[in-house]
Design a protein around this motif. Structure first.
Motif, mmCIF file in Angstrom:
data_model
loop_
_atom_site.group_PDB
_atom_site.id
_atom_site.type_symbol
_atom_site.label_atom_id
_atom_site.label_comp_id
_atom_site.label_asym_id
_atom_site.label_seq_id
_atom_site.Cartn_x
_atom_site.Cartn_y
_atom_site.Cartn_z
ATOM 1 N N SER A 1 0.814 -1.211 0.000
ATOM 2 C CA SER A 1 0.000 0.000 0.000
ATOM 3 C C SER A 1 0.849 1.264 0.000
ATOM 4 C CB SER A 1 -0.940 0.011 1.217
ATOM 5 O OG SER A 1 -1.824 -1.087 1.207
ATOM 6 N N ARG B 1 4.079 4.096 -3.367
ATOM 7 C CA ARG B 1 4.510 5.420 -3.839
ATOM 8 C C ARG B 1 5.287 6.182 -2.772
ATOM 9 N NH1 ARG B 1 -0.066 8.960 -6.374
ATOM 10 N NH2 ARG B 1 1.775 10.149 -7.046
ATOM 11 N N TYR C 1 -8.262 6.090 -7.035
ATOM 12 C CA TYR C 1 -7.272 5.028 -7.205
ATOM 13 C C TYR C 1 -6.733 5.045 -8.634
ATOM 14 C CZ TYR C 1 -8.010 2.253 -2.899
ATOM 15 O OH TYR C 1 -8.043 1.802 -1.612
ATOM 16 N N ASP D 1 -2.802 1.364 -8.017
ATOM 17 C CA ASP D 1 -3.375 1.308 -6.670
ATOM 18 C C ASP D 1 -4.400 0.177 -6.574
ATOM 19 O OD1 ASP D 1 -1.914 3.590 -5.983
ATOM 20 O OD2 ASP D 1 -3.595 4.945 -6.387
ATOM 21 N N GLU E 1 -4.160 -3.055 -4.078
ATOM 22 C CA GLU E 1 -5.163 -3.292 -3.035
ATOM 23 C C GLU E 1 -5.988 -4.541 -3.324
ATOM 24 O OE1 GLU E 1 -5.346 -1.657 -0.122
ATOM 25 O OE2 GLU E 1 -3.535 -0.647 -0.842
ATOM 26 N N THR F 1 -7.526 6.958 2.852
ATOM 27 C CA THR F 1 -6.119 6.684 2.525
ATOM 28 C C THR F 1 -5.611 7.921 1.806
ATOM 29 O OG1 THR F 1 -6.723 4.354 2.228
ATOM 30 C CG2 THR F 1 -4.528 5.002 1.510
ATOM 31 N N TYR G 1 -3.340 8.178 -1.368
ATOM 32 C CA TYR G 1 -3.896 7.714 -2.639
ATOM 33 C C TYR G 1 -4.631 8.847 -3.345
ATOM 34 C CZ TYR G 1 -2.981 2.668 -2.135
ATOM 35 O OH TYR G 1 -2.394 1.427 -2.059
ATOM 36 N N SER G 2 -5.402 9.617 -2.603
ATOM 37 C CA SER G 2 -6.203 10.673 -3.228
ATOM 38 C C SER G 2 -5.453 11.995 -3.347
ATOM 39 C CB SER G 2 -7.494 10.901 -2.436
ATOM 40 O OG SER G 2 -7.224 11.444 -1.154
ATOM 41 N N PHE H 1 -1.694 12.711 -2.959
ATOM 42 C CA PHE H 1 -0.313 12.323 -2.707
ATOM 43 C C PHE H 1 0.586 13.531 -2.446
ATOM 44 C CE2 PHE H 1 3.996 11.134 -4.063
ATOM 45 C CZ PHE H 1 4.205 10.043 -3.246
#
Length: 243
Positions: A27, A30, A146, A150, A154, A218, A221-222, A224
């Protein structure tokens, strides 16, 4: 129990990463390269019942925190410079922090109280359902933030997830762990897990709370870039971070 660890980088400064429920060490795919570029030796753990780590249908939350501590100690003989936990991983970080003693602990959109006592059978059924529906295709359809990578990561984490281990934890004893003064709580805004009332209490106890408006749970992810910018102590070469 010793957990599976994905290790990257080298050097005296260690960064420990703890993922959320149904995730895995991947996860952080990145985030890890940025930490390596910043000079950290990175240890990304698969938590109990996740990724390639052992399963245990009698696991408790305290037992999972013990596994985190024992695993980190097997890799480094000094406190980590940084430990970052997300959601469930942040809860384990809070439970383990007094023994692991990271110089900087970061809790990402984290519930720091755990009720415990859930109905084991009902929870097991829910985790089995969550595991089944978290396919890469479904994740892309339901989580527009995502990327394709991603969703693949996941989805693979869901395939490897063991519902029985996590159901045992949910059915076991609860607890509450307060971040120590000087810790950072990074939350989505609004957050289901760190409310405005929680923020006030955390500030009163010397915890630095930082918010990213519009972020998903998260947050990296949205959002960064905003996630990285919110933690200059860790990622910025111009800021003296923990050593």
């Amino acid at each position: 129990m010793l957990l599976n660890v994905v290790e990257a980088g080298s050097g005296p400064r260690c960064a420990v990463l703890l993922h959320g429920m149904l995730g895995s060490a991947e996860s952080w795919q990145r985030v890890v390269p940025l930490l390596v570029d910043a000079g950290y030796r990175v240890l990304a753990l698969d938590l109990p019942g996740h990724g390639l780590s052992p399963r245990d249908p009698t696991m408790t939350l305290e037992g999972a925190a013990d596994a985190v501590v024992d695993t980190v100690r097997a890799f480094v003989d000094h406190p980590p410079a940084v430990a970052i936990g997300h959601s469930y991983g942040a809860l384990l970080l809070a439970a383990a922090a007094e023994r692991m003693r990271p110089r900087l602990a970061v809790y990402v959109d984290a519930p720091l109280a755990f009720p415990g006592g859930a109905d084991r059978d009902a929870t097991l059924a829910r985790y089995k359902r969550d595991k089944r529906v978290r396919t890469p295709q479904r994740l892309r359809e339901t989580r527009s933030h995502y990327s394709e990578a991603d969703a693949v990561v996941e989805g693979r984490a869901a395939e490897r997830f063991d519902p029985a281990t996590s159901a045992s934890i949910s059915a076991g004893p609860g607890g509450s762990w307060a971040p120590s003064p000087g810790s950072i709580v990074l939350r989505a805004e609004p957050s289901e897990f760190v409310t405005d009332a929680d923020v006030r209490v955390l500030w009163e106890h010397g915890v630095d709370v930082r918010s990213i408006p519009g972020a998903a749970h998260t947050v990296w992810y949205s959002h960064f870039d905003a996630f990285v910018a919110a933690l200059p102590e860790i990622f910025s070469p111009d800021v003296g971070g923990p050593s």
